[in-house]
Design a protein around this motif. Structure first.
Motif, PDB file in Angstrom:
ATOM      1  N   LEU A 116     -20.122 -23.365 -41.221  1.00  0.00           N
ATOM      2  CA  LEU A 116     -19.515 -22.949 -39.512  1.00  0.00           C
ATOM      3  C   LEU A 116     -18.453 -23.713 -38.939  1.00  0.00           C
ATOM      4  N   PRO A 117     -17.128 -23.401 -38.879  1.00  0.00           N
ATOM      5  CA  PRO A 117     -16.201 -24.823 -37.927  1.00  0.00           C
ATOM      6  C   PRO A 117     -16.674 -24.633 -36.664  1.00  0.00           C
ATOM      7  N   GLN A 135     -23.127 -35.029 -35.562  1.00  0.00           N
ATOM      8  CA  GLN A 135     -22.672 -34.270 -36.717  1.00  0.00           C
ATOM      9  C   GLN A 135     -24.809 -33.392 -37.123  1.00  0.00           C
ATOM     10  N   LEU A 136     -25.491 -34.487 -36.477  1.00  0.00           N
ATOM     11  CA  LEU A 136     -26.997 -33.871 -36.442  1.00  0.00           C
ATOM     12  C   LEU A 136     -27.287 -32.560 -35.368  1.00  0.00           C
ATOM     13  N   TYR A 137     -26.323 -32.577 -34.283  1.00  0.00           N
ATOM     14  CA  TYR A 137     -26.540 -31.290 -33.040  1.00  0.00           C
ATOM     15  C   TYR A 137     -25.325 -30.333 -33.682  1.00  0.00           C
ATOM     16  N   PHE A 138     -24.435 -30.388 -34.119  1.00  0.00           N
ATOM     17  CA  PHE A 138     -23.587 -29.023 -34.491  1.00  0.00           C
ATOM     18  C   PHE A 138     -24.396 -28.338 -36.140  1.00  0.00           C
ATOM     19  N   GLY A 139     -25.386 -29.402 -36.654  1.00  0.00           N
ATOM     20  CA  GLY A 139     -25.459 -28.785 -38.905  1.00  0.00           C
ATOM     21  C   GLY A 139     -26.752 -27.981 -37.480  1.00  0.00           C
ATOM     22  N   ARG A 140     -27.716 -28.152 -36.386  1.00  0.00           N
ATOM     23  CA  ARG A 140     -28.723 -27.431 -36.409  1.00  0.00           C
ATOM     24  C   ARG A 140     -28.051 -26.680 -35.749  1.00  0.00           C
ATOM     25  N   MET A 141     -26.897 -26.626 -35.754  1.00  0.00           N
ATOM     26  CA  MET A 141     -25.820 -25.407 -34.345  1.00  0.00           C
ATOM     27  C   MET A 141     -25.627 -24.049 -35.353  1.00  0.00           C
ATOM     28  N   ALA A 142     -25.430 -24.282 -36.481  1.00  0.00           N
ATOM     29  CA  ALA A 142     -24.741 -23.781 -37.551  1.00  0.00           C
ATOM     30  C   ALA A 142     -25.816 -23.340 -37.634  1.00  0.00           C
ATOM     31  N   THR A 143     -26.788 -24.268 -38.675  1.00  0.00           N
ATOM     32  CA  THR A 143     -28.187 -23.430 -39.123  1.00  0.00           C
ATOM     33  C   THR A 143     -28.712 -22.366 -38.694  1.00  0.00           C
ATOM     34  N   ARG A 144     -29.326 -21.987 -37.025  1.00  0.00           N
ATOM     35  CA  ARG A 144     -29.484 -21.697 -36.331  1.00  0.00           C
ATOM     36  C   ARG A 144     -28.391 -20.190 -36.051  1.00  0.00           C
ATOM     37  N   GLN A 145     -26.876 -20.759 -36.466  1.00  0.00           N
ATOM     38  CA  GLN A 145     -26.033 -18.848 -36.531  1.00  0.00           C
ATOM     39  C   GLN A 145     -26.031 -18.768 -38.107  1.00  0.00           C
ATOM     40  N   GLY A 146     -27.493 -18.779 -39.128  1.00  0.00           N
ATOM     41  CA  GLY A 146     -26.931 -18.424 -40.337  1.00  0.00           C
ATOM     42  C   GLY A 146     -26.342 -18.700 -41.374  1.00  0.00           C
ATOM     43  N   PHE A 147     -25.649 -20.191 -41.138  1.00  0.00           N
ATOM     44  CA  PHE A 147     -25.029 -20.848 -41.891  1.00  0.00           C
ATOM     45  C   PHE A 147     -25.430 -21.978 -42.521  1.00  0.00           C
ATOM     46  N   ASP A 148     -25.229 -23.264 -43.616  1.00  0.00           N
ATOM     47  CA  ASP A 148     -26.019 -23.998 -44.080  1.00  0.00           C
ATOM     48  C   ASP A 148     -25.357 -25.612 -43.240  1.00  0.00           C
ATOM     49  N   ALA A 150     -22.053 -27.093 -40.201  1.00  0.00           N
ATOM     50  CA  ALA A 150     -21.228 -27.436 -39.804  1.00  0.00           C
ATOM     51  C   ALA A 150     -19.808 -28.146 -40.442  1.00  0.00           C
ATOM     52  N   LEU A 151     -18.571 -27.013 -40.233  1.00  0.00           N
ATOM     53  CA  LEU A 151     -17.439 -27.777 -40.165  1.00  0.00           C
ATOM     54  C   LEU A 151     -16.563 -28.237 -39.487  1.00  0.00           C
ATOM     55  N   LEU A 152     -16.346 -29.458 -39.564  1.00  0.00           N
ATOM     56  CA  LEU A 152     -15.888 -30.320 -38.417  1.00  0.00           C
ATOM     57  C   LEU A 152     -14.105 -30.481 -38.607  1.00  0.00           C
ATOM     58  N   THR A 153     -13.811 -29.880 -37.553  1.00  0.00           N
ATOM     59  CA  THR A 153     -12.205 -29.437 -37.459  1.00  0.00           C
ATOM     60  C   THR A 153     -11.970 -30.013 -35.799  1.00  0.00           C
ATOM     61  N   THR A 154     -10.619 -30.226 -35.876  1.00  0.00           N
ATOM     62  CA  THR A 154     -10.039 -31.127 -34.220  1.00  0.00           C
ATOM     63  C   THR A 154      -9.845 -29.276 -33.621  1.00  0.00           C
ATOM     64  N   ALA A 155      -9.375 -29.565 -32.339  1.00  0.00           N
ATOM     65  CA  ALA A 155      -8.934 -28.225 -31.230  1.00  0.00           C
ATOM     66  C   ALA A 155      -8.082 -27.717 -31.891  1.00  0.00           C
ATOM     67  N   ASP A 156      -7.085 -28.088 -32.982  1.00  0.00           N
ATOM     68  CA  ASP A 156      -5.992 -27.664 -33.412  1.00  0.00           C
ATOM     69  C   ASP A 156      -6.016 -27.143 -34.391  1.00  0.00           C
ATOM     70  N   GLY A 157      -7.680 -27.058 -35.180  1.00  0.00           N
ATOM     71  CA  GLY A 157      -8.126 -26.184 -36.534  1.00  0.00           C
ATOM     72  C   GLY A 157      -7.801 -26.478 -37.540  1.00  0.00           C
ATOM     73  N   GLU A 158      -7.977 -28.441 -37.417  1.00  0.00           N
ATOM     74  CA  GLU A 158      -7.140 -29.397 -39.203  1.00  0.00           C
ATOM     75  C   GLU A 158      -8.692 -29.638 -38.783  1.00  0.00           C
ATOM     76  N   ILE A 159      -8.600 -29.696 -40.227  1.00  0.00           N
ATOM     77  CA  ILE A 159     -10.349 -29.701 -41.317  1.00  0.00           C
ATOM     78  C   ILE A 159     -10.446 -31.384 -41.129  1.00  0.00           C
ATOM     79  N   SER A 160     -11.674 -31.537 -41.341  1.00  0.00           N
ATOM     80  CA  SER A 160     -11.360 -33.302 -41.834  1.00  0.00           C
ATOM     81  C   SER A 160     -12.731 -33.313 -42.888  1.00  0.00           C
TER      82      SER A 160
END
Length: 259
Positions: A116-117, A135-148, A150-160
């Motif tokens: 989940l981006p 990382q833990l906070y957003f990782g848990r957010m991703a799993t609650r939405q059915g993903f495994d 979180a994919l971390l990005t900038t505000a412009d959508g650049e992937i890290s």
């Protein structure tokens, strides 16, 4: 830094070790993580280099690689097949302390990962540091939405990177593309670059945005567990697992070092 004695209780039981108090209350330190099999680990020298360079940057102190290796050997002697986390910190300036934590060995996921981006960037992303609340906070957010994860990005959508791994993308000709946004240069990534070069497979680093990902043949994650495929990023789905398996097979040829 903490120099005075601190009284800490967990569920009513007092923790007397002042070093543990330091780790519990001060969100500052760094670590590396490795899979141990039959007393061997991949990229041992890379792990030691990581700990030395990070410690010099965070504390301005030289961390003796012989000391670190002794602590790794002590831990591995009790668990030759395990997952080992090695954390370095200082409760007093100049006093390098090494904490090892063992868990049962971790196998790669049996199925590709869904991501989940999320707009978030780790501070000092080039260091594998403690304090992964975001990382833990957003990782848990991703799993609650059915993903495994979180994919971390900038505000412009650049992937890290993801909350727990590096990510790379595979082009139609098999070239592996690593995002150039700030991220950890992971041990598995480093080993894979070497193995792919020896196998004649090209790699490069460039800016990758969420708008770019549909143009790739596949994507994969790398961390201490190894190489795992990506099944989807948001609504973009990757169905062909063959390109990922080809990269994973190359990584599996990487040698194991005796601890």
């Amino acid at each position: 830094m903490m120099t005075d004695s601190v009284s800490i209780r967990v569920d009513g039981l007092e923790i007397l070790d002042n070093a543990i108090a330091q780790l519990a209350l001060v969100n500052y330190g760094h670590f590396t993580a490795m899979q141990i099999r039959d007393g061997r680990v991949r990229g041992l020298s890379l792990h030691l280099d990581r700990l030395q360079s990070a410690h010099a940057e965070l504390y301005g102190t030289i961390a003796d690689p012989a000391l670190i290796l002794d602590r790794v050997r002590e831990a591995a002697s009790d668990a030759p097949n395990s997952y080992l986390r090695v954390t370095l910190f200082e409760s007093d300036p100049g006093n390098v302390q090494v904490m090892t934590a063992l868990r049962p060995p971790v196998a790669p996921a049996g199925a590709p990962t869904g991501l989940l981006p999320i707009v978030y960037q780790r501070p000092a992303a080039h260091i594998k540091h403690v304090g992964g609340f975001g990382q833990l906070y957003f990782g848990r957010m991703a799993t609650r939405q059915g993903f495994d994860d979180a994919l971390l990005t900038t505000a412009d959508g650049e992937i890290s990177e993801t909350a727990t791994a590096n990510i790379a993308f595979i082009e139609a000709d098999g070239t592996l593309v690593w995002p150039s946004a700030p991220s950890l240069y992971g041990i598995t990534w480093q080993m894979l670059d070497t193995a792919l070069a020896e196998a004649g497979i090209r790699t490069r680093r460039q800016s990758v945005t969420l708008n770019d990902i549909s143009g790739f043949s596949g994507a994969l994650l790398t961390n201490s567990v190894g190489v795992v495929g990506v099944s989807r990023i948001g609504s973009v789905v990757f169905n062909d697992e063959a390109p990922v398996q080809a990269i994973a097979d190359v990584y599996e040829s990487s040698p194991w070092d005796i601890i």
